[in-house]
Design a protein around this motif. Structure first.
Motif, PDB file in Angstrom:
ATOM      1  N   ARG A 121      39.288 -78.452 -42.184  1.00 44.91           N
ATOM      2  CA  ARG A 121      40.138 -79.471 -41.578  1.00 44.91           C
ATOM      3  C   ARG A 121      39.881 -80.784 -42.291  1.00 44.91           C
ATOM      4  N   HIS A 179      41.417 -70.465 -45.635  1.00 49.71           N
ATOM      5  CA  HIS A 179      41.423 -70.394 -47.103  1.00 49.71           C
ATOM      6  C   HIS A 179      40.647 -69.156 -47.524  1.00 49.71           C
ATOM      7  N   MET A 209      44.619 -71.779 -35.686  1.00 47.46           N
ATOM      8  CA  MET A 209      44.964 -72.724 -36.749  1.00 47.46           C
ATOM      9  C   MET A 209      44.973 -72.021 -38.109  1.00 47.46           C
ATOM     10  N   PRO A 210      45.823 -71.025 -38.305  1.00 47.22           N
ATOM     11  CA  PRO A 210      45.813 -70.258 -39.556  1.00 47.22           C
ATOM     12  C   PRO A 210      46.085 -71.103 -40.798  1.00 47.22           C
ATOM     13  N   SER A 211      46.743 -72.260 -40.641  1.00 48.69           N
ATOM     14  CA  SER A 211      47.017 -73.113 -41.797  1.00 48.69           C
ATOM     15  C   SER A 211      45.736 -73.684 -42.393  1.00 48.69           C
ATOM     16  N   ARG A 212      44.664 -73.663 -41.627  1.00 51.80           N
ATOM     17  CA  ARG A 212      43.381 -74.166 -42.128  1.00 51.80           C
ATOM     18  C   ARG A 212      42.570 -73.085 -42.831  1.00 51.80           C
ATOM     19  N   LYS A 250      37.374 -72.065 -43.658  1.00 51.24           N
ATOM     20  CA  LYS A 250      38.279 -72.805 -42.781  1.00 51.24           C
ATOM     21  C   LYS A 250      37.998 -74.286 -42.985  1.00 51.24           C
ATOM     22  N   ASN A 308      45.772 -85.781 -35.133  1.00 49.92           N
ATOM     23  CA  ASN A 308      47.144 -85.311 -34.949  1.00 49.92           C
ATOM     24  C   ASN A 308      47.559 -85.537 -33.498  1.00 49.92           C
TER      25      ASN A 308
END
Length: 226
Positions: free
Chosen positions: A175, A29, A24-27, A173, A180
Motif C-alpha cells: 500500500r 504483487h 484489496m487484490p489491487s495491492r 502486498k 482514501n
C-alpha cells in the motif's frame, strides 16, 4: 513510488489459491524480484506453524540465497525440530513505510510492503551449504561482516540447525499513497496525510572490551536497510 518498486523484474511467481490476494487484490504483487527486494530489506520474519493443534508464530532472523529462504536456530529448538519434519509453514515479512491519517477513523491505514510465503522447510545437512546459509544470515544483517569475524567452528555447526524454504509459493502486498476518504468527507476540517516511517541506525556503540586500536569498519558508516 517506493524505491522498492523501481526496475522490478516482471517474472512472476506461480499464483496459487494460498498466494492470491483476496482482500484489496489491487495491492497484490507477484513479481519475483519485488518479493526478493522486500525480503532483502527486512530483518525479521514471523514463522507460523501448528504442532498438535497448537498454533505458534515465532519471530526470527533469516537470510536469502537465490530462491531459498534460510532460517537457523538451536538443534534443541522446538520450532526447528518441528519444521524439519516437513510440516506446513507460513512466513511473513513486513516493512512499515508510513501511517496514513484520514479524515475519518474508518479510513486510517498504513503504507507498507509485505511478503507472505507458504511451503515446507527442509533441514540442511551438507556442511558447505550450512556455512553458505550462515554467511547469508550474517551478510543480510550487516554486509561485509562475514569476512571479518571468526566463522563457525565444528562444534558450533553441530549445535546449529539450518532449514531452507523454497520461495516458490509467495506473494507481496503493497500500500502506498495518501488516505482514501469518501468523496463527501474531503471537506471535513481535519489534517489528513501520511507520516513517513523508516528504520534508521544510530551511531554504533563500541563494546567496552574492544581493543583501543580497532576502528569502526567502513561498512558500518551510514548503515542503512535500504
Amino acid at each position: 513510488m517506493s524505491s522498492l518498486e523501481h526496475e522490478i523484474d516482471q517474472e512472476k511467481l506461480s499464483l496459487t489459491q494460498r498466494t492470491k490476494i483476496g482482500r484489496m487484490p489491487s495491492r497484490g504483487h507477484y513479481e519475483r524480484e519485488l518479493v526478493y527486494q522486500i525480503l532483502d530489506e527486512g530483518l525479521v520474519c514471523h514463522i507460523g506453524f501448528t504442532v498438535d493443534g497448537q498454533p505458534f508464530v515465532i519471530p526470527t532472523a533469516y537470510g536469502r540465497v537465490g530462491d531459498r529462504l534460510y532460517i537457523h536456530g538451536s538443534t534443541a529448538s522446538r520450532m526447528m525440530r518441528s519444521l524439519a519434519q516437513g510440516i506446513e509453514v507460513c512466513v511473513t515479512v513486513t516493512l512499515l513505510d508510513g501511517l496514513v491519517l484520514a479524515r475519518t477513523a474508518f479510513h486510517h491505514s498504513m503504507n507498507y510492503h509485505s511478503v507472505v510465503i507458504f511451503g515446507t522447510a527442509t533441514k540442511v545437512q551438507d556442511e558447505a551449504q550450512k556455512l553458505e546459509a550462515l554467511e547469508a544470515f550474517t551478510e543480510h544483517i550487516v554486509p561485509g561482516r562475514w569476512a571479518q569475524v571468526r566463522q563457525p567452528n565444528h562444534q558450533e555447526l553441530q549445535v546449529t540447525s539450518v532449514l531452507e524454504l523454497p520461495l516458490h509459493e509467495a506473494s507481496a502486498k503493497v500500500r502506498t499513497g495518501p488516505p482514501n476518504d469518501e468523496e463527501q468527507d474531503y471537506s471535513i476540517p481535519v489534517w489528513a496525510g501520511v507520516i513517513p516511517l523508516e528504520l534508521t541506525a544510530s551511531t554504533p556503540i563500541a563494546d567496552s572490551r574492544l581493543q583501543k586500536e580497532i576502528i569502526l569498519p567502513s561498512y558500518l558508516h551510514n548503515y542503512t536497510r535500504k
